[in-house]
Design a protein around this motif. Structure first.
Motif, PDB file in Angstrom:
ATOM      1  N   TYR A 210      18.602   9.126  99.579  1.00  0.00           N
ATOM      2  CA  TYR A 210      17.606   8.082  99.316  1.00  0.00           C
ATOM      3  C   TYR A 210      16.946   8.313  97.948  1.00  0.00           C
ATOM      4  CZ  TYR A 210      13.630   5.049  99.589  1.00  0.00           C
ATOM      5  OH  TYR A 210      12.710   4.074  99.292  1.00  0.00           O
ATOM      6  N   MET A 211      16.580   9.571  97.695  1.00  0.00           N
ATOM      7  CA  MET A 211      15.910   9.894  96.427  1.00  0.00           C
ATOM      8  C   MET A 211      16.824   9.639  95.224  1.00  0.00           C
ATOM      9  SD  MET A 211      14.200  13.350  97.879  1.00  0.00           S
ATOM     10  CE  MET A 211      13.375  14.007  96.466  1.00  0.00           C
ATOM     11  N   PHE A 212      18.126   9.813  95.440  1.00  0.00           N
ATOM     12  CA  PHE A 212      19.096   9.578  94.360  1.00  0.00           C
ATOM     13  C   PHE A 212      19.104   8.090  93.967  1.00  0.00           C
ATOM     14  CE2 PHE A 212      23.107   9.595  92.081  1.00  0.00           C
ATOM     15  CZ  PHE A 212      23.267  10.903  91.642  1.00  0.00           C
ATOM     16  N   TRP A 213      19.094   7.193  94.969  1.00  0.00           N
ATOM     17  CA  TRP A 213      19.041   5.742  94.671  1.00  0.00           C
ATOM     18  C   TRP A 213      17.785   5.422  93.889  1.00  0.00           C
ATOM     19  CZ3 TRP A 213      23.499   3.842  94.934  1.00  0.00           C
ATOM     20  CH2 TRP A 213      24.361   4.101  95.992  1.00  0.00           C
ATOM     21  N   ASP A 214      16.684   6.008  94.341  1.00  0.00           N
ATOM     22  CA  ASP A 214      15.406   5.726  93.717  1.00  0.00           C
ATOM     23  C   ASP A 214      15.375   6.249  92.275  1.00  0.00           C
ATOM     24  OD1 ASP A 214      12.991   4.420  94.535  1.00  0.00           O
ATOM     25  OD2 ASP A 214      11.987   6.332  94.120  1.00  0.00           O
ATOM     26  N   MET A 215      15.929   7.438  92.076  1.00  0.00           N
ATOM     27  CA  MET A 215      15.992   8.034  90.743  1.00  0.00           C
ATOM     28  C   MET A 215      16.792   7.118  89.807  1.00  0.00           C
ATOM     29  SD  MET A 215      18.594   9.826  88.918  1.00  0.00           S
ATOM     30  CE  MET A 215      19.680  10.642  90.069  1.00  0.00           C
ATOM     31  N   CYS A 216      17.903   6.570  90.321  1.00  0.00           N
ATOM     32  CA  CYS A 216      18.739   5.697  89.482  1.00  0.00           C
ATOM     33  C   CYS A 216      18.024   4.382  89.188  1.00  0.00           C
ATOM     34  CB  CYS A 216      20.085   5.426  90.158  1.00  0.00           C
ATOM     35  SG  CYS A 216      21.088   6.919  90.251  1.00  0.00           S
ATOM     36  N   TYR A 217      17.339   3.845  90.197  1.00  0.00           N
ATOM     37  CA  TYR A 217      16.620   2.579  90.005  1.00  0.00           C
ATOM     38  C   TYR A 217      15.564   2.728  88.916  1.00  0.00           C
ATOM     39  CZ  TYR A 217      14.680  -1.937  91.215  1.00  0.00           C
ATOM     40  OH  TYR A 217      14.268  -3.246  91.169  1.00  0.00           O
ATOM     41  N   LYS A 218      14.909   3.888  88.919  1.00  0.00           N
ATOM     42  CA  LYS A 218      13.834   4.125  87.935  1.00  0.00           C
ATOM     43  C   LYS A 218      14.377   4.756  86.644  1.00  0.00           C
ATOM     44  CE  LYS A 218      10.464   4.740  91.616  1.00  0.00           C
ATOM     45  NZ  LYS A 218      10.041   5.763  92.594  1.00  0.00           N
ATOM     46  N   GLN A 219      15.691   4.987  86.612  1.00  0.00           N
ATOM     47  CA  GLN A 219      16.367   5.624  85.460  1.00  0.00           C
ATOM     48  C   GLN A 219      15.667   6.923  85.051  1.00  0.00           C
ATOM     49  OE1 GLN A 219      16.859   1.359  83.640  1.00  0.00           O
ATOM     50  NE2 GLN A 219      17.982   2.783  82.359  1.00  0.00           N
ATOM     51  N   GLU A 220      15.318   7.713  86.054  1.00  0.00           N
ATOM     52  CA  GLU A 220      14.605   8.965  85.793  1.00  0.00           C
ATOM     53  C   GLU A 220      15.554  10.074  85.355  1.00  0.00           C
ATOM     54  OE1 GLU A 220      11.096   8.534  89.194  1.00  0.00           O
ATOM     55  OE2 GLU A 220      12.858   9.762  89.593  1.00  0.00           O
ATOM     56  N   THR A 221      15.009  10.969  84.520  1.00  0.00           N
ATOM     57  CA  THR A 221      15.742  12.189  84.153  1.00  0.00           C
ATOM     58  C   THR A 221      14.827  13.388  84.445  1.00  0.00           C
ATOM     59  OG1 THR A 221      15.091  11.843  81.856  1.00  0.00           O
ATOM     60  CG2 THR A 221      17.315  11.138  82.473  1.00  0.00           C
ATOM     61  N   TRP A 222      14.071  13.803  83.422  1.00  0.00           N
ATOM     62  CA  TRP A 222      13.089  14.885  83.556  1.00  0.00           C
ATOM     63  C   TRP A 222      11.776  14.422  82.926  1.00  0.00           C
ATOM     64  CZ3 TRP A 222      13.907  19.557  86.024  1.00  0.00           C
ATOM     65  CH2 TRP A 222      15.235  19.858  86.350  1.00  0.00           C
ATOM     66  N   PRO A 223      10.652  15.000  83.336  1.00  0.00           N
ATOM     67  CA  PRO A 223       9.387  14.604  82.695  1.00  0.00           C
ATOM     68  C   PRO A 223       9.429  14.934  81.200  1.00  0.00           C
ATOM     69  CG  PRO A 223       8.977  16.029  84.595  1.00  0.00           C
ATOM     70  CD  PRO A 223      10.450  16.026  84.365  1.00  0.00           C
TER      71      PRO A 223
END
Ligand SMILES: Cc1ncc(C[n+]2csc(CCO)c2C)c(N)n1
Length: 225
Positions: A210-223
């Protein structure tokens, strides 16, 4: 005969798969509206995820205590490296992303946490831990693929139709069934205390999906600090 491990865990995992399916990233693939930049983020992050995931099959192959189990892991390794990653390579080609760039993707924080958790659990226990760590991955995608395929027109979608086609295919459904059969075989007859440990691995890797989908949706990498 005792209850199958996958039947026992299903009530705990069903809600996680439903939440993944309802996630805007996944819904966007279903109706074709997902921003291509978000999908490219998934493609690149997933490619390096799969490299780490493939290592799990290698660990499973070395930990297997019978030839049949060894065979299942070896087939899984071949499947990830040459079937699933081929889909990624062909998508990357259509986006003009060179293979070297795909492979050089810097793993995001969530991606690093997910693969490190899986590899740690696989290394720390017996062959059943490896099978438990592998399960959520194919189960989640097969669930999502089959649900998306029910949406009228989704399989014909210009951008995401082939993605949905692949993960809902008989071939992938078989791969997931093999993963389920494997953990069911390896968990059979284990005491409750050990089953709880395996259950926790599947639930936590499910939450990481679930967190992986969310990370991709938000295009997150590192702070960025
Ligand atoms: C984050 C993430 N989770 C699951 C999969 C799906 N997946 C990975 S390996 C495998 C089994 C056969 O290769 C399947 C279905 C993915 N691509 N990315």
């Amino acid at each position: 005969m005792s209850e199958k491990f996958t039947d026992r865990i299903y009530p705990k995992i069903k809600g996680i798969w439903e939440a993944c399916f309802k996630h805007p990233f996944v819904q966007g693939m279903g109706d074709g509206t997902l921003d291509l930049e978000k999908f490219k983020h998934w493609l690149m992050q997933d490619y390096v995820y799969l490299i780490e995931y493939a290592r799990l099959f290698a660990i499973g192959t070395s930990k297997a205590t019978d030839l049949g189990t060894m065979n299942s892991f070896a087939k899984g390794l071949d499947g990830v490296l040459f079937v699933e990653m081929d889909l990624h390579r062909s998508y990357a080609k259509t986006f003009g992303i060179p293979e070297e760039d795909l492979e050089a993707t810097d793993q995001s924080a969530i991606n690093t946490a997910y693969t490190s958790y899986m590899l740690n659990k696989a290394q720390a226990g017996g062959v059943e831990n490896v099978a438990a760590a592998l399960l959520a991955c194919s189960w989640c995608y097969n669930y999502i693929g089959l649900e998306l395929a029910k949406i009228p027109g989704a399989l014909e979608g210009e951008n995401y139709g082939s993605w949905i086609g692949m993960y809902s295919s008989d071939e992938f459904t078989d791969l997931n069934e093999n993963a389920m059969d494997l953990i069911n075989k390896l968990a059979e007859g284990k005491p409750e205390r050990e089953l709880k440990v395996l259950e926790e691995i599947v639930v936590k890797t499910g939450l990481f999906e679930y967190m992986f989908w969310d990370m991709c949706y938000k295009q997150e990498t590192w702070p960025e600090i």
